[in-house]
Design an enzyme around this catalytic site. Sequence first.
Site, PDB file in Angstrom:
ATOM      1  N   CYS A 172       0.810  -1.214   0.000  1.00 20.43           N
ATOM      2  CA  CYS A 172       0.000   0.000   0.000  1.00 20.43           C
ATOM      3  C   CYS A 172       0.843   1.264   0.000  1.00 20.43           C
ATOM      4  O   CYS A 172       0.313   2.369  -0.154  1.00 20.43           O
ATOM      5  CB  CYS A 172      -0.952  -0.007   1.194  1.00 20.43           C
TER       6      CYS A 172
ATOM      7  N   THR B 227     -17.460   9.643   0.416  1.00 20.04           N
ATOM      8  CA  THR B 227     -16.787   9.679   1.717  1.00 20.04           C
ATOM      9  C   THR B 227     -15.457   8.929   1.730  1.00 20.04           C
ATOM     10  O   THR B 227     -14.937   8.620   2.797  1.00 20.04           O
ATOM     11  CB  THR B 227     -17.705   9.084   2.802  1.00 20.04           C
TER      12      THR B 227
ATOM     13  N   ASP C 213     -14.292   2.391   2.001  1.00 21.43           N
ATOM     14  CA  ASP C 213     -13.469   1.250   1.627  1.00 21.43           C
ATOM     15  C   ASP C 213     -13.985   0.480   0.414  1.00 21.43           C
ATOM     16  O   ASP C 213     -13.212  -0.178  -0.273  1.00 21.43           O
ATOM     17  CB  ASP C 213     -13.352   0.294   2.819  1.00 21.43           C
TER      18      ASP C 213
ATOM     19  N   HIS D 155      -8.217 -11.164 -14.631  1.00 18.18           N
ATOM     20  CA  HIS D 155      -7.612 -10.622 -15.848  1.00 18.18           C
ATOM     21  C   HIS D 155      -6.113 -10.496 -15.631  1.00 18.18           C
ATOM     22  O   HIS D 155      -5.656 -10.177 -14.527  1.00 18.18           O
ATOM     23  CB  HIS D 155      -8.207  -9.252 -16.178  1.00 18.18           C
ATOM     24  N   SER D 156      -5.331 -10.752 -16.695  1.00 18.50           N
ATOM     25  CA  SER D 156      -3.875 -10.688 -16.587  1.00 18.50           C
ATOM     26  C   SER D 156      -3.295  -9.945 -17.782  1.00 18.50           C
ATOM     27  O   SER D 156      -3.819 -10.028 -18.895  1.00 18.50           O
ATOM     28  CB  SER D 156      -3.274 -12.098 -16.505  1.00 18.50           C
TER      29      SER D 156
END
EC number: 2.7.9.3
Length: 346
Positions: A15, A46, A49, A138-139
């Site tokens: 992250c 807002t 998440d 997906h790749s």
Amino acid sequence: MNEIKLTQFSHGGGCGCKIAPGVLSELLAKMPPGVVPPELLVGTDTADDAAVYKLNERQAIVATTDFFTPIVDNARDFGRIAATNALSDVYAMGATPILALAVVGMPLDKLPPEVIGEILQGGAEVCRAAGIPIAGGHSIDVLEPIYGLVGLGVVDPARVRTNAGAHAGDVLILSKPLGIGILSAGLKKGRLSAHGYAEMLRWTTTLNRAGAHLADIDGVHAVTDVTGFGLAGHLLEMCRGAGLGAALQFDRLPVIAEALALVQAGVATGASERNWASYGEAIDLADTAPEWQRRLLTDPQTSGGLLIACAPQAVDAVQAAILAEQGEAGAVIGTMEAGPARVGIA
């Protein structure tokens, strides 16, 4: 199994490679208004998440995606951490995951198929532990390794817990200790011990399953997970969403022991500096506070803990839910207060 160090391919890990919150806010502000159906209970307003879309009176879909570049060198560990982190957003909304889709970007000319396979295996192991399938994905071929998930969950619309519902007087509880970004920086610098790595892996692969139970507890008003913007940044989002201030007790913050030693020795991520530049003006930290305290407050947490705002009478029930899921209770770190949307540190 392999000698390849995944972090050598990434300019930032976990992250810590997120776009800085200030830049992200500017980008989102320039987006043209889109269609907002009444069934969209939670969108981008807002900085929550995950998105929540109401299907009927008893069911809503929770949808999120999270992916990043390697935070560790071991391929299987990278997959486990990335998958755990992605599912955290579903749990933070009070939902139960139902399935995941894999998001995969790999430098095919640099990573052998068996290494890529280990990353995918690690992610699949976490999804099995969460009781869900990886049902697709997906790749693509890219310059840096990227892995993560699209996570889908279900929740009763009445049980959704956003980051914006805190009340003045609420107690703040953090379910996991801080310091993941600092440990990752220590790893890159060759200063992380085997024990420190084990602690890093322990917490980054602990699912935040307690979140799915928190909405059943009377007095739980707001929940978010602490990730790339650090504790101060995600708490500030909670403050802004509720129109309240927050008061943190610094000496109550749970910190992984080796991370504390490293940050006091000057080890930190570049993302910590970007975070402070983005929102530091809203954090009331004494001018005499040592630099390492600021770095800890802004340290990007990969697969970090849940930050919970609850009424004082709900604290015991919240702690019991956390203890039941991760074997260790959370830490009471402060309170929500009436006033401007700022975070005060005592």
